[in-house]
Scaffold this motif. Structure first.
Motif, PDB file in Angstrom:
ATOM      1  N   MET A 928       0.834  -1.206   0.000  1.00 54.87           N
ATOM      2  CA  MET A 928       0.000   0.000   0.000  1.00 54.87           C
ATOM      3  C   MET A 928       0.871   1.260   0.000  1.00 54.87           C
ATOM      4  O   MET A 928       0.634   2.195  -0.779  1.00 54.87           O
ATOM      5  N   ILE A 929       1.905   1.311   0.847  1.00 54.24           N
ATOM      6  CA  ILE A 929       2.742   2.510   0.948  1.00 54.24           C
ATOM      7  C   ILE A 929       3.553   2.692  -0.335  1.00 54.24           C
ATOM      8  O   ILE A 929       3.770   3.826  -0.785  1.00 54.24           O
ATOM      9  N   GLU A 930       4.005   1.609  -0.939  1.00 54.69           N
ATOM     10  CA  GLU A 930       4.730   1.743  -2.222  1.00 54.69           C
ATOM     11  C   GLU A 930       3.831   2.341  -3.289  1.00 54.69           C
ATOM     12  O   GLU A 930       4.256   3.193  -4.079  1.00 54.69           O
ATOM     13  N   GLN A 931       2.556   1.927  -3.314  1.00 54.17           N
ATOM     14  CA  GLN A 931       1.621   2.489  -4.298  1.00 54.17           C
ATOM     15  C   GLN A 931       1.372   3.970  -4.018  1.00 54.17           C
ATOM     16  O   GLN A 931       1.360   4.796  -4.937  1.00 54.17           O
ATOM     17  N   ILE A 932       1.190   4.327  -2.747  1.00 53.04           N
ATOM     18  CA  ILE A 932       0.972   5.746  -2.395  1.00 53.04           C
ATOM     19  C   ILE A 932       2.197   6.560  -2.758  1.00 53.04           C
ATOM     20  O   ILE A 932       2.107   7.656  -3.332  1.00 53.04           O
ATOM     21  N   ASN A 933       3.397   6.059  -2.409  1.00 51.35           N
ATOM     22  CA  ASN A 933       4.638   6.797  -2.686  1.00 51.35           C
ATOM     23  C   ASN A 933       4.826   6.994  -4.186  1.00 51.35           C
ATOM     24  O   ASN A 933       5.284   8.046  -4.631  1.00 51.35           O
ATOM     25  N   GLU A 934       4.479   5.976  -4.975  1.00 50.14           N
ATOM     26  CA  GLU A 934       4.631   6.108  -6.433  1.00 50.14           C
ATOM     27  C   GLU A 934       3.755   7.241  -6.960  1.00 50.14           C
ATOM     28  O   GLU A 934       4.221   8.087  -7.734  1.00 50.14           O
ATOM     29  N   LYS A 935       2.483   7.277  -6.533  1.00 50.52           N
ATOM     30  CA  LYS A 935       1.588   8.344  -6.989  1.00 50.52           C
ATOM     31  C   LYS A 935       2.027   9.703  -6.448  1.00 50.52           C
ATOM     32  O   LYS A 935       2.058  10.709  -7.171  1.00 50.52           O
ATOM     33  N   PHE A 936       2.370   9.750  -5.140  1.00 54.04           N
ATOM     34  CA  PHE A 936       2.738  11.008  -4.493  1.00 54.04           C
ATOM     35  C   PHE A 936       3.997  11.598  -5.136  1.00 54.04           C
ATOM     36  O   PHE A 936       4.058  12.793  -5.431  1.00 54.04           O
ATOM     37  N   SER A 937       5.020  10.762  -5.355  1.00 52.85           N
ATOM     38  CA  SER A 937       6.264  11.243  -5.979  1.00 52.85           C
ATOM     39  C   SER A 937       6.015  11.717  -7.401  1.00 52.85           C
ATOM     40  O   SER A 937       6.591  12.711  -7.852  1.00 52.85           O
ATOM     41  N   LYS A 938       5.140  11.014  -8.112  1.00 55.11           N
ATOM     42  CA  LYS A 938       4.822  11.405  -9.489  1.00 55.11           C
ATOM     43  C   LYS A 938       4.176  12.784  -9.511  1.00 55.11           C
ATOM     44  O   LYS A 938       4.530  13.639 -10.342  1.00 55.11           O
ATOM     45  N   PHE A 939       3.234  13.035  -8.612  1.00 54.15           N
ATOM     46  CA  PHE A 939       2.566  14.339  -8.563  1.00 54.15           C
ATOM     47  C   PHE A 939       3.573  15.445  -8.236  1.00 54.15           C
ATOM     48  O   PHE A 939       3.546  16.529  -8.832  1.00 54.15           O
ATOM     49  N   PHE A 940       4.468  15.209  -7.279  1.00 54.90           N
ATOM     50  CA  PHE A 940       5.438  16.231  -6.905  1.00 54.90           C
ATOM     51  C   PHE A 940       6.430  16.467  -8.038  1.00 54.90           C
ATOM     52  O   PHE A 940       6.856  17.602  -8.266  1.00 54.90           O
ATOM     53  N   SER A 941       6.813  15.402  -8.731  1.00 60.62           N
ATOM     54  CA  SER A 941       7.757  15.574  -9.839  1.00 60.62           C
ATOM     55  C   SER A 941       7.163  16.441 -10.940  1.00 60.62           C
ATOM     56  O   SER A 941       7.868  17.229 -11.573  1.00 60.62           O
ATOM     57  N   SER A 942       5.852  16.305 -11.166  1.00 63.71           N
ATOM     58  CA  SER A 942       5.216  17.127 -12.196  1.00 63.71           C
ATOM     59  C   SER A 942       5.228  18.605 -11.829  1.00 63.71           C
ATOM     60  O   SER A 942       5.054  19.466 -12.694  1.00 63.71           O
ATOM     61  N   MET A 943       5.435  18.927 -10.542  1.00 59.29           N
ATOM     62  CA  MET A 943       5.508  20.313 -10.083  1.00 59.29           C
ATOM     63  C   MET A 943       6.949  20.764  -9.862  1.00 59.29           C
ATOM     64  O   MET A 943       7.196  21.770  -9.191  1.00 59.29           O
ATOM     65  N   GLN A 944       7.930  19.984 -10.376  1.00 57.10           N
ATOM     66  CA  GLN A 944       9.360  20.275 -10.193  1.00 57.10           C
ATOM     67  C   GLN A 944       9.733  20.325  -8.702  1.00 57.10           C
ATOM     68  O   GLN A 944      10.575  21.117  -8.265  1.00 57.10           O
ATOM     69  N   CYS A 945       9.081  19.503  -7.913  1.00 56.99           N
ATOM     70  CA  CYS A 945       9.394  19.386  -6.491  1.00 56.99           C
ATOM     71  C   CYS A 945       9.622  17.904  -6.191  1.00 56.99           C
ATOM     72  O   CYS A 945       9.515  17.049  -7.069  1.00 56.99           O
ATOM     73  N   VAL A 946       9.958  17.634  -4.943  1.00 58.70           N
ATOM     74  CA  VAL A 946      10.249  16.262  -4.545  1.00 58.70           C
ATOM     75  C   VAL A 946       9.375  15.922  -3.343  1.00 58.70           C
ATOM     76  O   VAL A 946       9.264  16.718  -2.405  1.00 58.70           O
ATOM     77  N   GLY A 947       8.747  14.749  -3.390  1.00 59.45           N
ATOM     78  CA  GLY A 947       7.925  14.278  -2.287  1.00 59.45           C
ATOM     79  C   GLY A 947       8.041  12.774  -2.143  1.00 59.45           C
ATOM     80  O   GLY A 947       8.122  12.056  -3.133  1.00 59.45           O
ATOM     81  N   GLU A 948       8.089  12.317  -0.900  1.00 61.41           N
ATOM     82  CA  GLU A 948       8.202  10.890  -0.628  1.00 61.41           C
ATOM     83  C   GLU A 948       7.256  10.510   0.502  1.00 61.41           C
ATOM     84  O   GLU A 948       6.985  11.306   1.399  1.00 61.41           O
ATOM     85  N   VAL A 949       6.765   9.276   0.456  1.00 59.06           N
ATOM     86  CA  VAL A 949       5.937   8.698   1.514  1.00 59.06           C
ATOM     87  C   VAL A 949       6.574   7.365   1.885  1.00 59.06           C
ATOM     88  O   VAL A 949       6.817   6.525   1.017  1.00 59.06           O
ATOM     89  N   ASP A 950       6.895   7.175   3.179  1.00 65.92           N
ATOM     90  CA  ASP A 950       7.501   5.918   3.597  1.00 65.92           C
ATOM     91  C   ASP A 950       6.946   5.507   4.948  1.00 65.92           C
ATOM     92  O   ASP A 950       6.212   6.239   5.598  1.00 65.92           O
ATOM     93  N   LEU A 951       7.294   4.266   5.321  1.00 72.97           N
ATOM     94  CA  LEU A 951       6.852   3.696   6.593  1.00 72.97           C
ATOM     95  C   LEU A 951       7.846   4.081   7.679  1.00 72.97           C
ATOM     96  O   LEU A 951       9.044   3.843   7.546  1.00 72.97           O
ATOM     97  N   HIS A 952       7.331   4.670   8.756  1.00 70.57           N
ATOM     98  CA  HIS A 952       8.185   5.137   9.860  1.00 70.57           C
ATOM     99  C   HIS A 952       7.976   4.239  11.068  1.00 70.57           C
ATOM    100  O   HIS A 952       6.841   3.944  11.438  1.00 70.57           O
ATOM    101  N   MET A 953       9.082   3.792  11.635  1.00 68.07           N
ATOM    102  CA  MET A 953       8.985   2.989  12.851  1.00 68.07           C
ATOM    103  C   MET A 953      10.152   3.337  13.758  1.00 68.07           C
ATOM    104  O   MET A 953      11.288   3.463  13.302  1.00 68.07           O
ATOM    105  N   GLU A 954       9.886   3.557  15.057  1.00 74.03           N
ATOM    106  CA  GLU A 954      10.937   3.808  16.025  1.00 74.03           C
ATOM    107  C   GLU A 954      11.534   2.493  16.528  1.00 74.03           C
ATOM    108  O   GLU A 954      12.716   2.391  16.777  1.00 74.03           O
ATOM    109  N   ASN A 955      10.684   1.509  16.671  1.00 73.18           N
ATOM    110  CA  ASN A 955      11.108   0.188  17.126  1.00 73.18           C
ATOM    111  C   ASN A 955      10.264  -0.828  16.380  1.00 73.18           C
ATOM    112  O   ASN A 955       9.049  -0.699  16.301  1.00 73.18           O
ATOM    113  N   GLU A 956      10.901  -1.822  15.822  1.00 70.15           N
ATOM    114  CA  GLU A 956      10.182  -2.784  14.983  1.00 70.15           C
ATOM    115  C   GLU A 956       9.093  -3.513  15.750  1.00 70.15           C
ATOM    116  O   GLU A 956       8.109  -3.946  15.163  1.00 70.15           O
TER     117      GLU A 956
END
Length: 1094
Positions: A928-956
């Motif tokens: 799910m996060i890979e699919q969101i990141n792919e769309k999100f990064s694509k939208f930001f790239s079209s605006m000459q900006c950079v955006g990423e979505v990833d999974l954050h964890m402090e402790n597994e």
């Protein structure tokens, strides 16, 4: 009104935009000047694109109907299946439609952020409102109706016209996957800012509920519960293990005392046993006399037996009958057991037949899966061939690369010249900055000296530290690290601003917001970003910072001289009442227009109506009040509002001007020198920007030349990769005829086995029939033998009369025996009393064994008793509580050991469950996060900006702290930063929020999404880009319904035939219903366009 139509219709100039028009009329009441009300029309216009609309999917909004809701009397909305764009001025009722959707679908008023009671949405003066929402569902739509009553703030629910409860409505809505409390699905106007306030964990849960599969969020909740139980069990096991070790140590200390106690107990027990045996020795002497009498009675008993022998034949026959009964009973049990065994075998054969049927079904299922796999392979084969053909066609049309090297060499030569010129400018800037820094340090020394004169700065710093601890900490860090910044940084405004007269402090503080009063002022955007990264991201301090305009506004002239305003009682502009460093003053003039805000006296207050009408002033101050004047966009009338001034808190202390004049003169000299340096630096910076622009242009030209040569090679490489995939697909072909034959062979073998099982089952049935016949015969024989036994017992009774005389003689002798026995019993009671035995209690074996080892005469017992008493007296100071405590601790250790083992097994089970659920959840979550990141990064790239979505964890292992992290970069000179409510600007947060929601759009499982006025913080460029992305994404096939609410539209936007545009108008100057003519408006627009072009 004409101007509004021109603006809105100009945004719809694309051909084929309007396909159908529908109207809904409402007449709310507007206040009249005489205190009454006059009717005024409120119109909602729906401009729909009919062509290309796809069929509605489950849960989509088909219709929204409200009565007596907000400003509406009656309003009926028919949304389109794709993008619904709701446009209208502020206050026209756009968000009222959003509120109706939320509350009509069982949403809570608190989620909207407008009111805490649903009754507050009812139109003023009415007691009841109705919200009716129709949702698509096959075969029949669902119509949810909510009647809201002002009295007691109650609601009545209906589903398809039938009364229902809130729980029933919530179940229907949940079944359609509608979540109006999820900001990823439903983002009302007053909650737009809260999206960036969502923590990573909250964002992950909202995203899981919105687009994740149903089991994903369930897995997440299970993991959190399992982990909580696991932690509890781990802590419990640690505590119990520690307790067990302590208990074992205590038991070890008790062990020696217990052994001594047992030694003493053995002597005491022996003494007690001697005391118990002594009475029994006396009893034994009397018992011997009783035995002599008993022998005489037995002699008489033998004579009685001789008489009883006469009854033996009868007894023998009765015994034979009983044996026959017993034999028949055994045969019956054997027969029953064999019958049960054969029945069990029959059941096993039947179960085996059922398993064979299942095996045949599994073979058929495997063959069907092979067919599906082959069909998918054929489909992929076709798609791959089509893509290769398209790329081959594109490659054929591509021209042969010409020789571009001379052009690239020319561009490189120009770039070298630009770099040399820029190096010279950088050297000049460095020299000027060094000179400027020296002057600024001298100016700082003068400012410090001024602070020492009256200790005002110290007082202000203490006030800052008391009220804003984070800001004070950042100030201390800044003073120690000024060398890290390029330009001057002004401390918080409340420290930099010096009011000339403390009586004027309240005007300044009421005009400047509290957030800006504690904000740092920067001259350079880069310095501000460096500062914020340190104090916000690294030190986690909540501080404010602003950047002064690039062109100073500190010396801006007022719109008119103050002398012209003396007639109204104004004596000064706000800027003249205080001193501040140039960057601070420039920011205040730019942001708050302090150079254009006059301050008046009581005379101004007395003639305030005249001042408002004649002076043409937007903001002004009287002695105790602040006035703000606005002009209505509809009536062109002036609207004023006034507020009482609050007492000053930060700027009450001031410096005596006489004492500061000399230092101020020195400061002015330095300031003039700094201005000339700033002018020279500005010229150099302008030249530097021009060179940067040329450099970027040349680099872009060079990049385009290089890309022209690489395009053909890229296409050839892609085609080669696709050919490899094509060969692999052809190699993986499945022979369905062969698979079909193999399946038939397996099924025939299983059918053969089934025939064998049926034959065995028939043999077992043939065996069980004779056994049932035999069981019936045995039952008949049992009945016959039992009757014979009863007859013999009756005949035997007749012969017993002859024994009565002999028995009488036996009883006489037996009575004599009982007399002796009673005497013996009396002696036995004495012995039992000593041994503490009950009347019916048998003599314990342990006493018998113990008595055998003891002396048998009274003299020997007395001597042994005295000896043991002497030995027992040597053990003193021991208590039975030691043994009790030892036994208690031993038992507790055993129980605790068993309990600990049980909990460890339970802990292992939880760990195994966590491992299984974690693997399932993480696989779904990462996809799910890979699919969101792919769309999100694509939208930001079209605006000459950079955006990423990833999974954050402090402790597994901390599953409740897993979250989604959004990182964005809007400037090429900065790094990726996490999206927070503090770091990015309002427009950047709005763009990031919108693009994240758009990334969810194509992946969304929800039937519709609502976004209310999210574009208000964007500039025109970002508005246009985001709008185009919304139109492109929301108008695709198989995407959810989308509602976008906005008070404004840019001109010449891109539209799509699948979108629906809804205009909302209201106000006292609206046209009457019969004058609303769309064709006339179009002709008017065409005429205005032709006039503009000519």
């Amino acid at each position: 009104m004409r101007c509004c139509w021109k603006t809105l219709l100009s945004g719809l100039r694309a051909p084929g935009v309007v396909s159908a028009v529908s109207f809904t009329w409402c007449r709310p009441a507007f206040p009249r000047g005489d205190g009454g009300c006059r009717p005024c029309s409120l119109r909602v216009l729906f401009v729909s694109r009919v062509r290309g609309c796809q069929a509605a999917e489950k849960g989509r909004l088909q219709k929204v109907l409200v009565e007596k809701w907000g400003t509406y009397n009656v309003c009926e909305v028919y949304p389109g299946p794709n993008l619904n764009l709701i446009v209208g001025g502020n206050g026209t009722g756009k968000s009222s439609i959003v509120c109706a959707i939320c509350l009509g679908l069982a949403g809570k008023p608190s989620f909207l952020g407008r009111a805490d009671k649903v009754s507050l949405f009812v139109k003023e003066g009415c007691l009841k409102a109705i919200v009716e929402i129709e949702l698509f569902k096959s075969p029949d739509n669902i119509i949810i109706t909510r009647e809201i009553y002002v009295v007691n703030n109650t609601s009545v629910w209906f589903i398809n016209g039938k009364p229902a409860t809130l729980k029933m409505v919530e179940e229907q809505i949940a079944a359609l996957n509608i979540q109006v409390d999820n900001l990823c699905q439903f983002l009302p106007q007053d909650k737009v800012g809260e999206f960036t306030k969502l923590s990573k964990t909250e964002l992950l849960e909202a995203t899981e509920k919105s687009i994740g599969s149903p089991e994903m969020y369930q897995f997440h909740c299970e993991l959190k519960n399992f982990r909580e139980k696991e932690r509890e069990l781990e802590n419990l096991c640690r505590e119990k293990t520690t307790s067990l070790e302590k208990m074992k140590q205590r038991v070890e200390r008790y062990k020696q005392d217990v052994e001594r106690y047992h030694e003493c107990k053995r002597h005491v027990d022996l003494i007690e046993m001697l005391k118990k045996k002594r009475p029994w020795v006396e009893y034994e002497n009397v018992r011997e006399q009783h035995e002599e009498v008993k022998q005489c009675r037995n002699q008489v008993k033998k004579e009685l037996k001789c008489l009883k022998k006469m009854q033996i034949p009868w007894a023998k026959k009765i015994q034979e009958a009983e044996e026959n009964i017993k034999n028949l009973d055994m045969k019956t049990r054997d027969n029953t057991a064999e019958t049960r065994n054969i029945s069990q075998k029959c059941k096993e054969k039947q179960d085996a037949l059922e398993r064979k049927d299942k095996e045949i079904e599994e073979i058929n299922q495997a063959f069907r899966m092979k067919k599906d796999e082959e069909a998918n392979r054929q489909k992929k084969l076709y798609q791959t061939q089509r893509i290769i053909q398209e790329w081959q066609n594109e490659l054929d049309t591509e021209a042969v690369c010409e020789n571009l090297q001379p052009q690239i060499d020319a561009v490189n030569t120009e770039l070298k010249k630009l770099r040399e010129e820029r190096a010279n400018i950088d050297n000049d800037i460095s020299d000027l900055r060094a000179e400027k820094n020296n002057l600024e340090r001298e100016a700082k020394r003068i400012i410090d000296r001024l602070g020492q004169l009256n200790n005002i700065m110290h007082m202000k710093e203490e006030n800052l530290k008391m009220r804003f601890q984070d800001t004070h900490s950042a100030l201390m860090w800044l003073r120690n690290n000024r060398d890290k910044f390029k330009k001057r940084i002004c401390e918080p405004m409340m420290l930099e601003i010096n009011v000339k007269d403390s009586r004027h402090a309240k005007y300044v503080e009421n005009h400047i917001s509290s957030n800006d009063m504690r904000a740092f002022v920067f001259e350079c955007q880069e310095d501000m970003e460096t500062f914020l990264v340190e104090v916000r991201d690294h030190q986690k301090l909540r501080v404010n910072a602003v950047c002064a305009p690039s062109e100073s506004c500190a010396e801006n002239l007022p719109s008119r001289p103050i002398e012209e305003l003396h007639q109204y009682g104004f004596y000064s502009y706000l800027r003249e009442l205080f001193d501040a460093p140039p960057p601070v003053m420039s920011y205040l003039c730019y942001q708050y227009h302090v150079h254009n805000v006059p301050v008046g006296t009581q005379k101004t207050r007395d003639m305030i109506e005249r001042v408002i009408q004649e002076a043409n002033i937007r903001q002004m101050y009287t002695m105790e009040e602040k006035y703000v004047i606005k002009i209505s966009a509809y009536t062109n009338q002036k609207i004023s509002s006034n507020t009482c001034l609050q007492e000053a808190q930060y700027l009450t202390s001031s410096v005596d001007t006489e004492e500061r004049r000399q230092l101020e003169n020195q400061q002015q000299d330095i300031s003039s020198t700094l201005k000339s340096l700033d002018a020279r630096l500005t010229a150099l910076f302008d030249r530097q920007k021009l060179l940067d622009h040329k450099d970027n242009k040349l680099r872009q030209e060079k990049k385009e030349l290089l890309e022209r040569g690489n395009r053909r090679r890229q296409l050839e490489s892609k085609i080669a990769v696709k050919y490899d995939s094509l060969r692999q697909l052809e190699h993986d072909a499945i022979d369905l005829e062969k698979e079909f034959q193999l399946a038939n062979v397996k099924i025939k073998e299983i059918n053969k086995q089934k025939a064998e099982l049926v034959t065995e089952l028939m043999h077992l049935i043939e065996r069980i029939v004779p056994l049932n016949v035999e069981k019936v015969n045995l039952a008949f024989q049992m009945t016959r033998v039992t009757a014979e036994k009863n007859r013999l017992q009756s005949e035997c009774k007749a012969g017993t009369e002859q024994l009565r005389a002999a028995q009488q003689r036996f009883h006489e002798l037996d009575n004599r025996k009982h007399l002796l026995y009673e005497k013996c019993t009396e002696l036995m009671k004495q012995g039992r009393h000593v041994c503490r035995l009950g009347p019916d209690q048998d003599f314990p074996k342990e006493f018998q064994v113990a008595f055998q080892t003891l002396p048998n005469t009274l003299e020997e017992i007395d001597a042994f008793l005295n000896e043991e008493k002497t030995r027992a007296s040597c053990f003193a100071g021991l208590s039975a509580s030691v043994v009790e405590e030892y036994n208690k601790q031993t038992q507790e250790i055993q129980q605790l050991t068993e309990y600990l083992e049980e909990k460890k097994n339970e802990l292992n089970n939880y760990k195994q469950n966590i491992s299984q659920v974690k693997e399932k959840w993480l696989n779904l979550l990462k996809v799910m996060i890979e699919q969101i990141n792919e769309k999100f990064s694509k939208f930001f790239s079209s605006m000459q900006c950079v955006g990423e979505v990833d999974l954050h964890m402090e402790n597994e292992e901390e599953y409740e702290k897993y979250g989604i992290r959004i990182r964005v970069k809007f400037h090429s000179s900065t790094e990726l930063h996490e999206l927070t409510q503090y770091h990015q600007s309002g427009g950047e947060k709005t763009v990031s929020t919108m693009l994240y929601l758009m990334a969810l759009q194509e992946l969304n499982r929800c039937p519709f999404r609502v976004v209310d006025e999210i574009n208000q913080g964007m500039d025109q460029m970002n508005q246009r880009r985001v709008f185009e992305m919304v139109v492109e994404t929301a108008c695709k096939k198989r995407t959810s319904q989308y509602f976008l609410i906005t008070p404004k539209l840019l001109q010449n936007l891109t539209y799509n035939d699948k979108m629906t545009v809804l205009f909302v108008y209201n106000g006292p100057f609206m046209l009457d219903t019969y004058k609303w003519n769309i064709k006339r408006f179009k002709r008017r627009q065409q005429y205005l366009s032709s006039m503009t072009e000519s």
